[in-house]
Structure formats: structure tokens, C-alpha cells
Design a protein around this motif. Sequence first.
Motif, PDB file in Angstrom:
ATOM      1  N   GLY A 106     -17.589  -5.840  -6.185  1.00 40.43           N
ATOM      2  CA  GLY A 106     -16.698  -6.950  -5.886  1.00 40.43           C
ATOM      3  C   GLY A 106     -15.231  -6.545  -5.854  1.00 40.43           C
ATOM      4  O   GLY A 106     -14.367  -7.352  -5.535  1.00 40.43           O
ATOM      5  N   GLN A 107     -14.976  -5.296  -6.165  1.00 39.54           N
ATOM      6  CA  GLN A 107     -13.608  -4.802  -6.126  1.00 39.54           C
ATOM      7  C   GLN A 107     -13.182  -4.646  -4.652  1.00 39.54           C
ATOM      8  O   GLN A 107     -14.002  -4.398  -3.786  1.00 39.54           O
ATOM      9  CB  GLN A 107     -13.615  -3.418  -6.770  1.00 39.54           C
ATOM     10  CG  GLN A 107     -12.327  -3.037  -7.408  1.00 39.54           C
ATOM     11  CD  GLN A 107     -12.500  -1.771  -8.233  1.00 39.54           C
ATOM     12  OE1 GLN A 107     -13.428  -1.006  -8.014  1.00 39.54           O
ATOM     13  NE2 GLN A 107     -11.612  -1.566  -9.167  1.00 39.54           N
ATOM     14  N   GLY A 108     -11.854  -4.796  -4.409  1.00 40.90           N
ATOM     15  CA  GLY A 108     -11.364  -4.583  -3.057  1.00 40.90           C
ATOM     16  C   GLY A 108     -11.451  -3.117  -2.670  1.00 40.90           C
ATOM     17  O   GLY A 108     -11.299  -2.236  -3.513  1.00 40.90           O
ATOM     18  N   ALA A 109     -11.713  -2.865  -1.376  1.00 42.05           N
ATOM     19  CA  ALA A 109     -11.867  -1.480  -0.938  1.00 42.05           C
ATOM     20  C   ALA A 109     -10.542  -0.722  -1.062  1.00 42.05           C
ATOM     21  O   ALA A 109     -10.530   0.470  -1.411  1.00 42.05           O
ATOM     22  CB  ALA A 109     -12.357  -1.451   0.504  1.00 42.05           C
ATOM     23  N   ALA A 110      -9.447  -1.433  -0.786  1.00 42.75           N
ATOM     24  CA  ALA A 110      -8.143  -0.757  -0.863  1.00 42.75           C
ATOM     25  C   ALA A 110      -7.853  -0.322  -2.295  1.00 42.75           C
ATOM     26  O   ALA A 110      -7.381   0.794  -2.542  1.00 42.75           O
ATOM     27  CB  ALA A 110      -7.056  -1.706  -0.356  1.00 42.75           C
ATOM     28  N   GLU A 111      -8.177  -1.203  -3.233  1.00 46.19           N
ATOM     29  CA  GLU A 111      -7.937  -0.883  -4.645  1.00 46.19           C
ATOM     30  C   GLU A 111      -8.784   0.312  -5.069  1.00 46.19           C
ATOM     31  O   GLU A 111      -8.330   1.223  -5.745  1.00 46.19           O
ATOM     32  CB  GLU A 111      -8.286  -2.127  -5.461  1.00 46.19           C
ATOM     33  CG  GLU A 111      -7.838  -2.064  -6.900  1.00 46.19           C
ATOM     34  CD  GLU A 111      -8.437  -3.236  -7.690  1.00 46.19           C
ATOM     35  OE1 GLU A 111      -8.714  -4.281  -7.065  1.00 46.19           O
ATOM     36  OE2 GLU A 111      -8.628  -3.065  -8.907  1.00 46.19           O
ATOM     37  N   ALA A 112     -10.030   0.301  -4.606  1.00 46.33           N
ATOM     38  CA  ALA A 112     -10.932   1.397  -4.948  1.00 46.33           C
ATOM     39  C   ALA A 112     -10.416   2.702  -4.370  1.00 46.33           C
ATOM     40  O   ALA A 112     -10.462   3.753  -5.025  1.00 46.33           O
ATOM     41  CB  ALA A 112     -12.335   1.102  -4.423  1.00 46.33           C
ATOM     42  N   ARG A 113      -9.908   2.647  -3.155  1.00 44.75           N
ATOM     43  CA  ARG A 113      -9.337   3.858  -2.536  1.00 44.75           C
ATOM     44  C   ARG A 113      -8.136   4.345  -3.326  1.00 44.75           C
ATOM     45  O   ARG A 113      -7.914   5.553  -3.440  1.00 44.75           O
ATOM     46  CB  ARG A 113      -8.920   3.551  -1.105  1.00 44.75           C
ATOM     47  CG  ARG A 113     -10.055   3.631  -0.115  1.00 44.75           C
ATOM     48  CD  ARG A 113      -9.626   4.451   1.104  1.00 44.75           C
ATOM     49  NE  ARG A 113     -10.755   4.580   2.010  1.00 44.75           N
ATOM     50  CZ  ARG A 113     -11.084   3.625   2.878  1.00 44.75           C
ATOM     51  NH1 ARG A 113     -10.395   2.504   2.950  1.00 44.75           N
ATOM     52  NH2 ARG A 113     -12.129   3.800   3.667  1.00 44.75           N
ATOM     53  N   ALA A 114      -7.369   3.399  -3.834  1.00 43.67           N
ATOM     54  CA  ALA A 114      -6.198   3.796  -4.618  1.00 43.67           C
ATOM     55  C   ALA A 114      -6.632   4.515  -5.884  1.00 43.67           C
ATOM     56  O   ALA A 114      -6.008   5.485  -6.315  1.00 43.67           O
ATOM     57  CB  ALA A 114      -5.376   2.552  -4.954  1.00 43.67           C
ATOM     58  N   MET A 115      -7.749   4.034  -6.494  1.00 43.21           N
ATOM     59  CA  MET A 115      -8.233   4.691  -7.714  1.00 43.21           C
ATOM     60  C   MET A 115      -8.814   6.052  -7.397  1.00 43.21           C
ATOM     61  O   MET A 115      -8.729   6.974  -8.202  1.00 43.21           O
ATOM     62  CB  MET A 115      -9.316   3.826  -8.364  1.00 43.21           C
ATOM     63  CG  MET A 115      -8.763   2.602  -9.066  1.00 43.21           C
ATOM     64  SD  MET A 115     -10.096   1.503  -9.520  1.00 43.21           S
ATOM     65  CE  MET A 115     -10.877   2.453 -10.822  1.00 43.21           C
ATOM     66  N   CYS A 116      -9.410   6.174  -6.266  1.00 42.35           N
ATOM     67  CA  CYS A 116     -10.095   7.421  -5.925  1.00 42.35           C
ATOM     68  C   CYS A 116      -9.889   7.706  -4.441  1.00 42.35           C
ATOM     69  O   CYS A 116     -10.608   7.186  -3.596  1.00 42.35           O
ATOM     70  CB  CYS A 116     -11.573   7.280  -6.261  1.00 42.35           C
ATOM     71  SG  CYS A 116     -12.551   8.663  -5.686  1.00 42.35           S
ATOM     72  N   PRO A 117      -8.871   8.472  -4.103  1.00 43.74           N
ATOM     73  CA  PRO A 117      -8.523   8.681  -2.680  1.00 43.74           C
ATOM     74  C   PRO A 117      -9.651   9.333  -1.879  1.00 43.74           C
ATOM     75  O   PRO A 117      -9.759   9.113  -0.679  1.00 43.74           O
ATOM     76  CB  PRO A 117      -7.309   9.597  -2.739  1.00 43.74           C
ATOM     77  CG  PRO A 117      -6.791   9.497  -4.122  1.00 43.74           C
ATOM     78  CD  PRO A 117      -7.946   9.185  -5.004  1.00 43.74           C
ATOM     79  N   ALA A 118     -10.504  10.105  -2.528  1.00 47.02           N
ATOM     80  CA  ALA A 118     -11.565  10.797  -1.778  1.00 47.02           C
ATOM     81  C   ALA A 118     -12.785   9.905  -1.560  1.00 47.02           C
ATOM     82  O   ALA A 118     -13.830  10.383  -1.170  1.00 47.02           O
ATOM     83  CB  ALA A 118     -11.985  12.056  -2.532  1.00 47.02           C
ATOM     84  N   LEU A 119     -12.651   8.607  -1.841  1.00 47.05           N
ATOM     85  CA  LEU A 119     -13.791   7.698  -1.775  1.00 47.05           C
ATOM     86  C   LEU A 119     -14.335   7.611  -0.346  1.00 47.05           C
ATOM     87  O   LEU A 119     -13.588   7.522   0.617  1.00 47.05           O
ATOM     88  CB  LEU A 119     -13.339   6.314  -2.248  1.00 47.05           C
ATOM     89  CG  LEU A 119     -14.438   5.313  -2.501  1.00 47.05           C
ATOM     90  CD1 LEU A 119     -15.250   5.704  -3.706  1.00 47.05           C
ATOM     91  CD2 LEU A 119     -13.841   3.923  -2.706  1.00 47.05           C
ATOM     92  N   ASP A 120     -15.640   7.634  -0.261  1.00 49.37           N
ATOM     93  CA  ASP A 120     -16.300   7.535   1.037  1.00 49.37           C
ATOM     94  C   ASP A 120     -16.833   6.107   1.170  1.00 49.37           C
ATOM     95  O   ASP A 120     -17.772   5.736   0.475  1.00 49.37           O
ATOM     96  CB  ASP A 120     -17.458   8.551   1.084  1.00 49.37           C
ATOM     97  CG  ASP A 120     -17.963   8.732   2.496  1.00 49.37           C
ATOM     98  OD1 ASP A 120     -17.351   8.149   3.409  1.00 49.37           O
ATOM     99  OD2 ASP A 120     -18.959   9.457   2.670  1.00 49.37           O
TER     100      ASP A 120
END
Lengths: 317, 471
Positions: free
Chosen positions: B18-32
Motif C-alpha cells: 500500500g506504500q506509494g511507488a515513489a516513496e518506495a523508490r526513494a527508500m531503495c533507488p535500485a527497486l524494480d
Amino acid sequence: MAENAVQRQTILSLRDTIARIENCSLPGIVRAAKAADAAGFRRGSEGTFHRKVLPLGIGPLDDLLKGGLPLEGMMEIRNAETRDAGAAAGFVAALAVLYQQERREKGHLAPVLWISQALACREAGQLYAPGLKSYGLDPERFLFVAARTVKDALWIAETALAVPVFAAVVLEIRGNPACLALSESRRLNVRARAGHVPLLLFRQAGEEEASSAFFRFQIKPAPAGGRPLPDGSVLCGSIDHPAFHLLVEKSRAYAAADIFLEWNAHDRRFYPLDERRSAALQVNGQPENPVDPLSAPAGRSRRAQPLGRLLAFARAS
Amino acid sequence: MRLVALDTLAEKIGLKLGQGAAEARAMCPALDVIAADPAADQAFLEGLADWCDRYTPLVALDGKDGLFLDITGCAHLHGGEKGLVSDLLSRLFSLGVEARATVSSAAGLSWAAARYGNMAVIEAGEAGRVLAPLPVAALRLPEETAAALERVGLKQIGDLLEAPRAPLARRFGSLLLLRLDQARGAADEPLSPRLPVPSFAAERRLAEPLMDEEYILELTRHLAKDVRASLERHGEGGRLFELLLFRVDGRVFRVRAHAAMPLNDADRIAALFRERLQAVHDDLDAGYGFEILRLAVLRSERLDPAQQDFSGVPEESQPLAAFIDKVAARFGPDCLMQASLAESHLPERAGGFAAVRNVAAVMAPPGSNDRVFPENRPLRVFAHPELVEATAEVPDGAPRSFNWRKTQYRVARAEGPERIAAEWWIDGEDHPTRDYFRVEDQEGRRFWLFREGLYGREVAAARWFMHGVFA
């Protein structure tokens, strides 16, 4: 002298082989030679080979077919134009009725299988069950397959010929497809003879083409007679039994003239058109000023004549 | 864009559903990030369910991410419950699927333990002990109920087990108690398998995967012999067969074949599949081979044993049935058709062709069917009557000439009209009447033409149609 005898024997055996390939009775000389076997032995039934036939009861046609319709093998019926498909389908259906009736008299309830290329059905119309019923076919024993391609149709036909169930198999093809050439037609003919099933190849709007069929007829429509009234006269403007105009294109025997027939669905048999009407029809078809100076060819009447002698057909498929 | 699913690694990093994708990317830039495709997920789950057919025929889908397998009576075939679970998990692991599984006596208990616990097999009496430490969410409750329970401090199932039942039911509804009972195994929970269980089946597991079609057919014949034994015991013959081919990489192919009459002969069953496999040849990708083959009878009918005569000549309907099966297997069951007549005035409805369903109907002696059908029907009709331009006497006369397919025909004789009104109980009352004429042109071609509509009463200008051709 001995050399002569060897040559003679070779020729006889070749003739014998040819006769067997052509599926007709042995020519007279061979039969005589076989009967007078030097060693004095009689060879079983080879000399007295009888083709099983279904007589149609019409003199000229039965003579042409050497006794009647063959009960096995391939026969070809074609029509030149799509708009004549009704007449040709009628003739084919009539033959199917005759075969079915023949089997019923022997005590078998045999179905008729009609294999149709889907394209042929779309162009000339689909078969219509009430029409088939009023034409004399048994609608419960009528199976129909619309094959998408010619190859599918050929596969189904070949499978059906191996099954000794069908009174007749009809293969309806449109035009002259390349995958039904001489070799395929030979294959079908061999299968049909091995399976003892008559195969009616119905070529819709196709050209004349070399094939292994026992005979090839071109069917044209002919004006039907009028309905008879109880006092013997004819009801004016009425349309009675369907009539056909048969052009014999290939047969073992010589056809002197075109044949005109009438199908009586009630009696389930063909009748010849009476003399007067056929004579009138024969004359009708002739151009008024024939410009073609060549004599009528033997065996085939009133085709467009190529100059010179026709040795082989150009491949139509 | 929000996260809807996470893998183990993402969970470890601390990402949440349920987390936003942008926020998740910010936490982990290498996120796929992969776009969710629920339809593909569902298809994959169904593929897995197919694959699970190797353990039991009773497989039910559970939501978006779970499967229920009813392994009653199947476990001993796979080395007991423990053996089955470890076999299942190791195979799934080698297919690249991360899965958890629990065997227990109740579906609810297995669900809870597989998702929140870590036991592979739960023995019969251990339900309470296993359930007690699990969170209440493991009871398959709606979110608000679970949240409400947590708010009042009932965080573990153990708390619920000890609490008095009546107040619980009053406050949280009866669903809570039902789920609780189902988890404890006190209430029965029916599973609905996604496919009907075949009445007869035989299967063969192979040590070496099979690729060759010939071998598959040979094995099918052997399976058919096994099936035949059980079919004969029940006095039945199969009408619909299914061959399941389990490919080594987990894909399952289902090939169905219809039989025209009840069948129990191994050779004929194999012959059905010979044609069928040829027809589906391109779709049946053997890949690295098939490891399990199963032949199932999905539909069967009573088959009375018939004695063959000494000559060994089969009854007439048998070769016909074999032919029908062969054609149907190759071109589909609706390919071969039989004429069917119906009682209707409208020509389109009066006759047609229907797929051959029963051989007996073809070979049956003609019944005393006295229905009268109109004479003078054409041999061929056009599926869609073709519009023609006709010249005819107004109002009811026969056509004098007409243009059909860009050719003009002059009518020499005509019979008619045969007036056929529309069937108002089907077509409605304002459907135009047809006047049919049987006409013959000057060269002898016979056609069936009709005029649609009656002048004056129904239409101002009637149209003419070509409906069929006579012999």
C-alpha cells in the motif's frame, strides 16, 4: 517360331495388365488366348470377370456405361458455370438416391456422405434438408461435412472410403484446385475401388481435366416438362420433374449424342425425355450458322474445338 | 501507484504493502517495479492448480494467492503427508515459485498455519496449541473485524479460544465464531474443486520424460486398458475422454476427445487421441517432455455388452462411429452434420443441419414419422437470400425477368405464388409476408424467388430475393 511365341505371350500379358489397370473386361484376343491355355488348365475366374453395375434403365446411357452405374470407384460430374450448380447437384443427388436405394434393397440402411468445400457451399448455396427429402433422399441417413479447405475435404473423403458404411460418398469441389490433380484422383479411385464405395466427384464450375474417373459427365439444365392432367394433356406453364442435359466428356464407349433425362423423385428413377422433346432440345442448342468447318469429334459432342488433334489436356489445376 | 505485492527481499528492506511507488523508490533507488497484472496472476494460479492435479484431483482456488488441496486418501501415494509436502515444496521451488504449505485436518487451520505459522504437518489433536500464538488475522476475518478485535486487546487466537463465546458473537458477529470453529476443525468447511472429478481415470508416472508422439499414443493405449477394466466393472462406456499431459516444467496440457457412442475399447480410445493429437499438433509443445500422463473419463454412459458373431464382422454402426470420431477429433465435434427437419413454415427454420450427436439415430430404422413436409423445395438454398432486381406484374404476379449476380434471366415458366407468412410468435407482427415463385428460365434453370411484402398492405415497393436453386 519360338521367338514369335514369346513375343506373343509378352503382348498378351501386357494387354492383360492394361485391362486390369483400366478396370474393364479383358479384350477378346486375350480372353481367347487364356481360354485355350496350352497346358489345358483353366484359370479360375479371371476370364469371366464381371463388373458389378447398377442399371439405370435408359438404353443409351446404360450402353455408354457398359451396363450401368459402377458400384465402386470414382465418377466425375461437373458443371461449367456456378449458376448450373443446381442441376448438377440434382443429378449427383439422384445418383446418391439410386445407390442408397440399391443398398436398401439388399437390407442395409446406408447413409450418404456429402463432403463439401465450404467455398462451394457459399457460392452455390447450402444443401437444404426438406429439398433433399422431397428429392428422394433419406434425410436421416444423410451426413454432411463442410470442409474448410480442399485438403481437409480430401482427407475426409479418403477416410470415408475406408469405411464400408456409406452407400455413396459425394465430394464437392469448386474449380480445379492444384491439390486434386491426376495423381490424387487416381489415389481416390483406387481407395474407392478397394473400399467398394462409389465416390461421386462433383466439380463445381470447373474445367475439363484429366482424371481417373470412370466417366465424366457435364450436366446442364434442360427445360422440364409440364405437369400432366388426367385427360392426358399438359398443364400450361407448369414445371414438373427436373430434366438434365448430359454431355458425355469421358467414357469407355462412344457417345453418339447428348442424353436428356428426367428425374422422377416419386419413382426414384430416371426416365428418358421423350423423343420429340429431346430432338427439339438437340436442335435448340446448335448455333444457327455453324462456322466451325471441322467435323464433330468422336466421343465428345459440341465442345469448343481446338484446331488439330487433342492429345492431352492442358493442366487445369 | 501503490505497491500491491512484495517479494522477500523487499519485505526485508522494510517496504510495506500500500506504500506509494515513489516513496518506495526513494527508500531503495535500485527497486524494480513491475506493473500488476491480476489476470496474468490468476492464469498463473490456475496453471499451478492444474499442476497440483498430480497430487489430487480435488484442487480449489483460494482467493488470489492460495490453493486448497484435498489430499484425503492420496497422501500415501506420495510417501505420507510429510513426504507429500516436501515433494510439493521442492518441486515448486525448482519451478521458481516461493510457496508455503501446511497439512492439517481442517482447511481453516491449514490456511492459518501456512500463512502465519511454520509447521508442515499438524497432527489431529494439536489444533488449539498451534492456533493459540497466531494473530487474529489468521482466521480469514474481514479487516474491520480484525482491527476491532485488536483494539479491544484480543490480538491472538488464543485469547479468543479462552473468551466466552456468547459475548464474542454479540459484539463481532457470528462469522468470527464460524471461522474459529472452522480453524479448530469443529465446523465443517466444504471445498469446491475447480474441476469435476472424473469418474474413471488411470495415470502413469514416468522416470524419463516422454517427447515422442508415438510413445505418448502407445502409453495412452495402455492407460485405456486400465480404464477399460473399471469401465467394464460398472457396465459403462466413455463418451468424453481427457488426456492430461504434465510437462516437466510444470505446464499441463488437456486434450479432450469426444466419442460418438459409448466406448471402452482401448484401441479405439487410442485412435481417438491419435487424430486429436494430430489436430492439436502445433499447440502441443512437448518441450523437455512429459512426466505424467493421465487418461480420465469425464462423461460416461451405459454400455450393454454385445456379443460379436463368429465371423468377426463388426456391427454396422461401429465403423460409422469410428469414422465420426475420427473426423470429429480432427475437425471438431460440430464438423460432421446430419440433416434435421423442423416443423416450421419459414423455409430457413424448416430445415438445416445439426452436428451428429448420436450414431444410433443415423443407423436406426426409419420410424413411423408421418409428418408432412411441403413438396417442391429447392435442393440448395442461400444462407442469406440474395437481392435481385425483378420485373413482375403488380401486385401478385410472377416475375417476367430478373437480374441475379449481374446476369439477366428471362422467365419462361413460373409456378406460384406460395404465400408464407412470418411466424408472428417469433418474428413479431410486422414482419413482411413472402410470396414464393418457382420459376424456370429459358435455358431450363429452375430458381426459387420470393417477393417480400404484399403491395398495398405491407409495403409500397416490394423487394425480390433469390432464395434457392432447384435441380
